[in-house]
Design a protein around this motif. Sequence first.
Motif, PDB file in Angstrom:
ATOM      1  N   ARG A 264       0.482  -1.286   0.257  1.00  0.00           N
ATOM      2  CA  ARG A 264      -0.258  -0.027  -0.006  1.00  0.00           C
ATOM      3  C   ARG A 264       0.945   1.227   0.127  1.00  0.00           C
ATOM      4  O   ARG A 264       0.823   1.898  -0.444  1.00  0.00           O
ATOM      5  CB  ARG A 264      -1.130   0.362   1.055  1.00  0.00           C
ATOM      6  N   LEU A 265       1.921   1.291   1.209  1.00  0.00           N
ATOM      7  CA  LEU A 265       2.559   2.592   0.616  1.00  0.00           C
ATOM      8  C   LEU A 265       3.619   2.630  -0.846  1.00  0.00           C
ATOM      9  O   LEU A 265       3.210   3.890  -0.946  1.00  0.00           O
ATOM     10  CB  LEU A 265       4.096   2.549   1.606  1.00  0.00           C
ATOM     11  N   THR A 267       2.845   1.898  -3.501  1.00  0.00           N
ATOM     12  CA  THR A 267       1.601   2.252  -4.109  1.00  0.00           C
ATOM     13  C   THR A 267       0.668   3.543  -4.169  1.00  0.00           C
ATOM     14  O   THR A 267       1.222   4.767  -4.874  1.00  0.00           O
ATOM     15  CB  THR A 267       0.182   1.561  -3.585  1.00  0.00           C
ATOM     16  N   GLU A 268       1.197   4.046  -2.814  1.00  0.00           N
ATOM     17  CA  GLU A 268       1.036   5.498  -2.271  1.00  0.00           C
ATOM     18  C   GLU A 268       1.531   6.356  -2.763  1.00  0.00           C
ATOM     19  O   GLU A 268       2.201   7.344  -3.882  1.00  0.00           O
ATOM     20  CB  GLU A 268       0.543   6.012  -1.287  1.00  0.00           C
ATOM     21  N   MET A 269       3.216   6.148  -2.993  1.00  0.00           N
ATOM     22  CA  MET A 269       4.499   6.470  -3.331  1.00  0.00           C
ATOM     23  C   MET A 269       5.221   6.811  -4.202  1.00  0.00           C
ATOM     24  O   MET A 269       4.668   8.009  -4.969  1.00  0.00           O
ATOM     25  CB  MET A 269       5.406   5.494  -2.329  1.00  0.00           C
ATOM     26  N   GLU A 271       2.397   7.715  -6.782  1.00  0.00           N
ATOM     27  CA  GLU A 271       1.903   8.837  -7.176  1.00  0.00           C
ATOM     28  C   GLU A 271       2.166   9.701  -6.675  1.00  0.00           C
ATOM     29  O   GLU A 271       1.606  11.385  -7.385  1.00  0.00           O
ATOM     30  CB  GLU A 271       0.665   8.341  -6.697  1.00  0.00           C
ATOM     31  N   ASP A 272       2.869   9.794  -5.583  1.00  0.00           N
ATOM     32  CA  ASP A 272       4.031  10.641  -5.197  1.00  0.00           C
ATOM     33  C   ASP A 272       4.505  11.662  -6.215  1.00  0.00           C
ATOM     34  O   ASP A 272       4.158  13.374  -6.735  1.00  0.00           O
ATOM     35  CB  ASP A 272       4.358  11.187  -3.991  1.00  0.00           C
ATOM     36  N   ARG A 279       9.070   9.844   2.309  1.00  0.00           N
ATOM     37  CA  ARG A 279       7.789   9.464   3.549  1.00  0.00           C
ATOM     38  C   ARG A 279       8.968   9.693   4.518  1.00  0.00           C
ATOM     39  O   ARG A 279       9.597   9.033   4.674  1.00  0.00           O
ATOM     40  CB  ARG A 279       6.914   8.545   2.712  1.00  0.00           C
ATOM     41  N   ASN A 284       3.622   8.639   6.772  1.00  0.00           N
ATOM     42  CA  ASN A 284       3.909   7.625   6.398  1.00  0.00           C
ATOM     43  C   ASN A 284       2.847   7.207   7.852  1.00  0.00           C
ATOM     44  O   ASN A 284       2.425   7.104   8.893  1.00  0.00           O
ATOM     45  CB  ASN A 284       4.985   6.549   6.862  1.00  0.00           C
ATOM     46  N   ASP A 285       1.602   6.705   6.218  1.00  0.00           N
ATOM     47  CA  ASP A 285       0.212   6.342   7.442  1.00  0.00           C
ATOM     48  C   ASP A 285       0.087   4.968   8.425  1.00  0.00           C
ATOM     49  O   ASP A 285      -0.857   5.465   9.559  1.00  0.00           O
ATOM     50  CB  ASP A 285      -1.197   5.661   6.275  1.00  0.00           C
TER      51      ASP A 285
END
Length: 339
Positions: A264-265, A267-269, A271-272, A279, A284-285
């Motif tokens: 998940r991390l 994948t989110e990165m 998009e950065d 991060r 980081n969530d």
Amino acid sequence: MSEDRRLEVLRAIVEDYVQTREPVGSRVLVERHALGVSPATIRNDMAALEDAGYIAQPHTSAGRVPTDKGYRLFVDQLSTVKPLSAPERRAIQQFLVDAVDLDDVVDRSVRLLAQLTQQVAVVQYPSLRRSALRHLELVPVGATRLLVVIITDTGRVEQRVLELDAPVPEHLVPELRARLNAAVAGRRLVDLPEPLARTATAFPDAHRPLVQKVVAVVEDTLGEATEERVVIAGASHLARTGTDFTGTIRPVLEALEEQVVLLRLLTEMAEDSAGVSVRIGRENDHVGLAEASVVATGYGADGDPVARIGSVGPTRMDYASTIASVRAVARYLSRILAG
């Protein structure tokens, strides 16, 4: 206070703290860095940086340490990234070029990055959702058995043996291989069902059951192989930086063990930004990574990322060197996949 000088003071604090692990005082800044102003001015600058939340004082009468906000500003202001030395570049190339298959490439890459950064390295396997089919091979291995080999453009190879009810006509295998490759080679794996089905219906009724079995095993194999996964190395490096974490490194280790969290991390990165993304701390969530930083970038053939590679360590990391290492290994990994 001069904005440029404030950034210079912050840069000096970050670099000294990364190197020494000790809070940085104004006297040390004056002695180690040619900032061109008096100690009193430096103290005023540090007070302003602290008021703005970029640095903090961990103990009374101690120096200052960067906060997550300070690290973020420092990373965002990095105008140059320390290039790897020629010996380091040669070592990366030599270490990766000898890999024999995709599994070996991924294993070598994650171990190499962990060694270069002295932190935890994370490599995501090339995603089949973003991969394309390079070649489909059909090999008779007996009168009623057919080996189906699926090769992607990222070097991933999947094999299945198809058990048949009757012997395969000799002319049918090369014809089926040629037609299937003409229909699907170069296409994204997620786009294969329609051309596969269309190819099956183009064969005479007498051969269609066999063709449909081959198509079905290809679709089933791709369905089974779409599970995303990551490989990590260098977790032991966290033990040497244990003092950088409050209490214990266990939350970080537990987060690293959860494949879903890392995927998940990453994948989110993705998009950065198109390049290397960072991060820091509570950006980081996942709560387990609240005291860690993650540096990651994509890799893949022809400039089209199919997966991510990154480094995980304490927020007190050498960001310039880590970014350079992650970027260099990703580039060599991309070249190998393109070859």
